[in-house]
Write an enzyme that holds these catalytic residues in place. Structure first.
Site, short mmCIF file in Angstrom:
data_model
loop_
_atom_site.label_atom_id
_atom_site.label_comp_id
_atom_site.label_asym_id
_atom_site.label_seq_id
_atom_site.Cartn_x
_atom_site.Cartn_y
_atom_site.Cartn_z
N ARG A 145 -1.38 17.26 -7.13
CA ARG A 145 -0.41 16.32 -6.57
C ARG A 145 0.76 16.29 -7.54
O ARG A 145 0.63 15.80 -8.66
CB ARG A 145 -1.04 14.93 -6.41
CG ARG A 145 -0.12 13.87 -5.81
CD ARG A 145 -0.87 12.56 -5.67
NE ARG A 145 -0.01 11.44 -5.31
CZ ARG A 145 0.24 11.04 -4.07
NH1 ARG A 145 -0.30 11.69 -3.06
NH2 ARG A 145 1.03 10.01 -3.84
N HIS A 172 3.23 17.27 2.76
CA HIS A 172 2.06 16.41 2.54
C HIS A 172 1.03 16.76 3.63
O HIS A 172 0.74 15.95 4.52
CB HIS A 172 2.47 14.94 2.62
CG HIS A 172 1.48 14.01 1.98
ND1 HIS A 172 0.25 14.42 1.49
CD2 HIS A 172 1.53 12.65 1.75
CE1 HIS A 172 -0.39 13.39 1.00
NE2 HIS A 172 0.35 12.30 1.14
N GLN A 175 -2.24 14.46 4.43
CA GLN A 175 -1.93 13.23 5.16
C GLN A 175 -1.72 13.53 6.64
O GLN A 175 -2.21 12.80 7.51
CB GLN A 175 -0.68 12.57 4.57
CG GLN A 175 -0.27 11.28 5.26
CD GLN A 175 -1.20 10.13 4.99
OE1 GLN A 175 -1.44 9.77 3.85
NE2 GLN A 175 -1.76 9.55 6.05
N ASP A 267 8.01 5.82 6.68
CA ASP A 267 7.63 5.95 5.27
C ASP A 267 8.65 5.17 4.45
O ASP A 267 9.69 4.74 4.97
CB ASP A 267 7.62 7.43 4.88
CG ASP A 267 6.94 7.71 3.55
OD1 ASP A 267 6.40 6.74 2.95
OD2 ASP A 267 6.94 8.86 3.10
N CYS A 307 2.08 6.12 6.00
CA CYS A 307 1.20 6.82 5.06
C CYS A 307 0.84 5.96 3.85
O CYS A 307 -0.09 6.30 3.10
CB CYS A 307 1.83 8.14 4.62
SG CYS A 307 3.50 7.98 3.96
N ARG A 335 -8.10 9.82 5.48
CA ARG A 335 -7.81 10.74 4.38
C ARG A 335 -9.12 11.26 3.79
O ARG A 335 -9.24 12.44 3.42
CB ARG A 335 -6.99 10.03 3.29
CG ARG A 335 -5.54 9.74 3.64
CD ARG A 335 -4.69 11.00 3.71
NE ARG A 335 -4.70 11.71 2.45
CZ ARG A 335 -3.93 11.42 1.39
NH1 ARG A 335 -3.11 10.38 1.44
NH2 ARG A 335 -3.99 12.14 0.29
#
Length: 347
Positions: A145, A172, A175, A267, A307, A335
């Site tokens: 990450r 991403h 996700q 987001d 998210c 997730r």
């Protein structure tokens, strides 16, 4: 009755939603319409971007995530990764990514190692290639990450074990996979749906847009001028959409994007790495809040998704994020299941 992406069912009556989810978790139905996920060999593959996987491979991963969720909910012990170790490199902080990967590896019988940038020599100048080569001698998989997408690509090129992208500034994919698993669970099908995204043209928009196109789902986004998604990714997505029949709108009008949407997604306005632009972005994004007024343009039974982490009162009103249409914690839970599916498939 089988419900799936190829079944021709375009909507699920709200009165059947609980029944659908019950049968889904029982393992009676899957995305592909089969009783159990039909195995596709992905062993040794990296999971760096949605664009790297075919529609069939993505459907398989979603089906597998649903099956692993069913096993976990039923209390079944399933440990195909027993004796294996995942190295987790974190150059960006995390709540959901760290906990879900670490718990996921534990549930699958393996173990996970948390490695911050201060724990590794790459923080002192060791090359990504050398790091990848050494870690490949110790581990069975790497999750990273980080900020620059190039770093993930270089790590994958140097490694001889699977590399999973836990997030970069560009994409991403973990996700997005969990998000479409969640949409399927709540809507009963992906066929005929429209996903709308309002906000920054960031990694989340990129992955959602490509996942929609891959799975034949209509997608619309609205971002302020100067904050639109990457033009190259938009063009690549258009090419995929032309093959799958997905309708694509990328523009600046939130109302047009949200019109008749089945899903509204947003987001934060300033993602990690852009905190210095917070005040500037608050001005640019002031007309892009997902609130009750904007949501009126979507279908009445729309789903709200985020998210996380969220800034209530900025990109989304409290009434929407905490309202009856919000499924943010269902998608956060998934997730765990989606990433378990990725690890089982590639490790």
């Amino acid at each position: 009755m089988r419900i799936g992406i190829d079944s021709g069912v375009t909507a699920l009556p709200s009165c059947l939603a609980d029944s659908y989810l019950y049968n889904l978790l029982k393992g009676a139905i899957t995305l592909a319409g089969t009783e159990q996920p039909v195995a596709i060999d992905l062993k040794g593959r990296d999971f760096l971007a949605v664009a790297d996987y075919s529609p069939e491979e993505l459907k398989y991963l979603i089906d597998l995530a649903i099956e692993l969720k069913r096993k976990q909910k039923a209390g079944e012990v399933y440990q195909p990764l027993k004796g294996k170790t995942l190295g987790m490199i974190f150059e960006k902080s995390s709540t959901r990514t760290r906990v879900s990967f670490e718990v996921g590896m534990y549930q699958l019988g393996g173990q996970a190692l948390f490695l911050s940038k201060n724990d590794l020599q790459i923080g002192r100048g060791e090359s990504i290639w050398d790091t990848a080569q050494v870690m490949s001698r110790y581990l069975d998989g790497i999750m990273i990450r980080t900020y620059e997408h190039r770093k993930v690509i270089d790590l994958a090129r140097g490694a001889t074990i699977p590399v999973i992208n836990g997030l970069t500034d560009r994409t991403h994919p973990c996700q997005a996979l969990a998000d479409f698993q969640t949409i399927l669970e709540h809507k009963g099908t992906l066929k005929g749906l429209k996903v709308a995204y309002v906000g920054d043209g960031n990694n989340m928009l990129h992955s959602l847009m490509m996942m929609s196109a891959k799975l034949g789902v209509d997608f619309a986004s609205a971002s302020p001028v100067g904050y639109e998604p990457d033009k190259g990714i938009v063009e690549s997505t258009k090419e995929v959409a032309a093959q799958t029949g997905s309708k694509l709108y990328v523009g600046n009008d939130p109302k047009e994007a949200v019109a008749d949407a089945d899903v509204i997604y947003t987001d934060v306005w300033a993602s990690m790495g852009f905190e210095a632009e917070q005040k500037e972005r608050e001005i640019a994004f002031k007309d892009y809040q997902v609130n009750e007024e904007l949501a009126k343009y979507a279908k009445k039974d729309y789903l709200f998704m985020h998210c996380l982490p969220a800034h209530r009162g900025e990109e989304v009103s409290e009434g929407v994020i905490d309202g009856e249409n919000s499924i943010i914690f269902d998608q956060a839970e998934n997730r765990l299941h989606a990433q378990k599916a990725i690890m089982v498939a590639v490790m």
